[in-house]
Scaffold this motif. Structure first.
Motif, PDB file in Angstrom:
ATOM      1  N   ARG A  43       3.870   8.238  -5.206  1.00 61.75           N
ATOM      2  CA  ARG A  43       3.370   8.232  -3.831  1.00 61.75           C
ATOM      3  C   ARG A  43       3.788   9.589  -3.278  1.00 61.75           C
ATOM      4  O   ARG A  43       4.978   9.812  -3.023  1.00 61.75           O
ATOM      5  CB  ARG A  43       3.989   7.091  -3.034  1.00 61.75           C
ATOM      6  N   TYR A  90      -4.114  -2.405  -2.342  1.00 63.18           N
ATOM      7  CA  TYR A  90      -4.752  -3.413  -1.501  1.00 63.18           C
ATOM      8  C   TYR A  90      -3.818  -4.615  -1.340  1.00 63.18           C
ATOM      9  O   TYR A  90      -2.871  -4.795  -2.109  1.00 63.18           O
ATOM     10  CB  TYR A  90      -6.077  -3.861  -2.130  1.00 63.18           C
ATOM     11  N   TYR A  91      -4.127  -5.440  -0.367  1.00 66.99           N
ATOM     12  CA  TYR A  91      -3.337  -6.643  -0.107  1.00 66.99           C
ATOM     13  C   TYR A  91      -3.186  -7.477  -1.379  1.00 66.99           C
ATOM     14  O   TYR A  91      -2.098  -7.987  -1.670  1.00 66.99           O
ATOM     15  CB  TYR A  91      -4.003  -7.450   1.011  1.00 66.99           C
ATOM     16  N   ASP A 134      -2.836  -6.610  -4.298  1.00 65.70           N
ATOM     17  CA  ASP A 134      -1.906  -6.009  -5.257  1.00 65.70           C
ATOM     18  C   ASP A 134      -0.451  -6.332  -4.932  1.00 65.70           C
ATOM     19  O   ASP A 134       0.439  -6.005  -5.718  1.00 65.70           O
ATOM     20  CB  ASP A 134      -2.052  -4.477  -5.253  1.00 65.70           C
ATOM     21  N   THR A 135      -0.208  -6.945  -3.776  1.00 65.63           N
ATOM     22  CA  THR A 135       1.157  -7.114  -3.297  1.00 65.63           C
ATOM     23  C   THR A 135       1.624  -8.564  -3.335  1.00 65.63           C
ATOM     24  O   THR A 135       0.827  -9.492  -3.474  1.00 65.63           O
ATOM     25  CB  THR A 135       1.281  -6.591  -1.854  1.00 65.63           C
ATOM     26  N   GLY A 195       4.738  -7.717   0.798  1.00 63.28           N
ATOM     27  CA  GLY A 195       3.921  -6.516   0.957  1.00 63.28           C
ATOM     28  C   GLY A 195       4.263  -5.424  -0.042  1.00 63.28           C
ATOM     29  O   GLY A 195       3.855  -4.277   0.117  1.00 63.28           O
ATOM     30  N   LYS A 206       3.863  -0.033  -1.638  1.00 67.43           N
ATOM     31  CA  LYS A 206       3.619  -1.046  -0.616  1.00 67.43           C
ATOM     32  C   LYS A 206       2.144  -1.101  -0.229  1.00 67.43           C
ATOM     33  O   LYS A 206       1.378  -0.183  -0.524  1.00 67.43           O
ATOM     34  CB  LYS A 206       4.471  -0.748   0.617  1.00 67.43           C
ATOM     35  N   PHE A 207       1.798  -2.181   0.448  1.00 59.80           N
ATOM     36  CA  PHE A 207       0.437  -2.372   0.938  1.00 59.80           C
ATOM     37  C   PHE A 207      -0.046  -1.119   1.668  1.00 59.80           C
ATOM     38  O   PHE A 207       0.664  -0.541   2.467  1.00 59.80           O
ATOM     39  CB  PHE A 207       0.389  -3.586   1.867  1.00 59.80           C
ATOM     40  N   ASP A 208      -1.266  -0.704   1.334  1.00 61.35           N
ATOM     41  CA  ASP A 208      -1.977   0.415   1.948  1.00 61.35           C
ATOM     42  C   ASP A 208      -1.502   1.791   1.489  1.00 61.35           C
ATOM     43  O   ASP A 208      -1.969   2.805   2.005  1.00 61.35           O
ATOM     44  CB  ASP A 208      -1.951   0.325   3.476  1.00 61.35           C
ATOM     45  N   ASP A 209      -0.586   1.862   0.514  1.00 55.59           N
ATOM     46  CA  ASP A 209      -0.171   3.154  -0.033  1.00 55.59           C
ATOM     47  C   ASP A 209      -1.304   3.788  -0.840  1.00 55.59           C
ATOM     48  O   ASP A 209      -2.109   3.080  -1.455  1.00 55.59           O
ATOM     49  CB  ASP A 209       1.032   2.988  -0.986  1.00 55.59           C
ATOM     50  N   ASP A 210      -1.326   5.093  -0.842  1.00 51.95           N
ATOM     51  CA  ASP A 210      -2.193   5.853  -1.738  1.00 51.95           C
ATOM     52  C   ASP A 210      -1.302   6.419  -2.831  1.00 51.95           C
ATOM     53  O   ASP A 210      -0.328   7.134  -2.549  1.00 51.95           O
ATOM     54  CB  ASP A 210      -2.911   6.982  -0.989  1.00 51.95           C
ATOM     55  N   HIS A 232      -5.449   3.088  -4.634  1.00 54.10           N
ATOM     56  CA  HIS A 232      -5.111   2.618  -3.289  1.00 54.10           C
ATOM     57  C   HIS A 232      -4.565   1.204  -3.432  1.00 54.10           C
ATOM     58  O   HIS A 232      -5.126   0.392  -4.174  1.00 54.10           O
ATOM     59  CB  HIS A 232      -6.340   2.626  -2.376  1.00 54.10           C
TER      60      HIS A 232
END
Length: 129
Positions: free
Chosen positions: A96, A10-11, A13-14, A18, A69-73, A8
């Motif tokens: 993704r 997270y912020y 990671d970006t 983002g 991007k932020f919040d991607d799984d 996942h």
């Protein structure tokens, strides 16, 4: 045999935009390799303590295809490419959904306590066949 590992984003990671910072893909695939080895039944700490063997990245080829991007799984897929006497070559893909974002070919070597290449342990060879 393909191993799958979920990530996942997270912020942390970006970057400011983002988008996943490029070096974090290396962290994602490292985590996936650690879980791949664990799922093979190998305890890396015990391997180091009892046999004096560790794994090191010898070579890495990477291609960035699209941004995460932020919040991607994401999913990291790890597949054996080549098995040698002291080395393992893995193909790793970060996706993704169906979209490939990052691809890498990673060469790992088994090293003795003195830092010299060492034959891969029997348990790994056995579990990879």
């Amino acid at each position: 045999m393909t191993h799958r590992f979920a990530v996942h984003v997270y912020y942390e990671d970006t970057d400011l935009a983002g988008i996943v910072y490029y070096a974090n893909y290396l962290k994602f695939i490292e985590r996936a390799r650690t879980e791949w080895v664990r799922d093979l039944g190998v305890d890396q700490m015990r391997l180091k303590e009892e046999e004096g063997l560790v794994f090191a990245v010898r070579r890495l080829e990477a291609e960035y295809l699209a941004p995460a991007k932020f919040d991607d799984d994401l999913t990291v897929e790890t597949t054996l490419d080549t098995l040698g006497g002291a080395r393992i070559v893995l193909a790793q893909v970060v996706s993704r959904g169906e979209e490939r974002l990052f691809e890498a070919k990673v060469t790992l070597v088994a090293l003795s306590g003195s830092g010299q290449p060492a034959r891969l342990p029997a348990i790994i060879r056995r579990n990879l066949h």
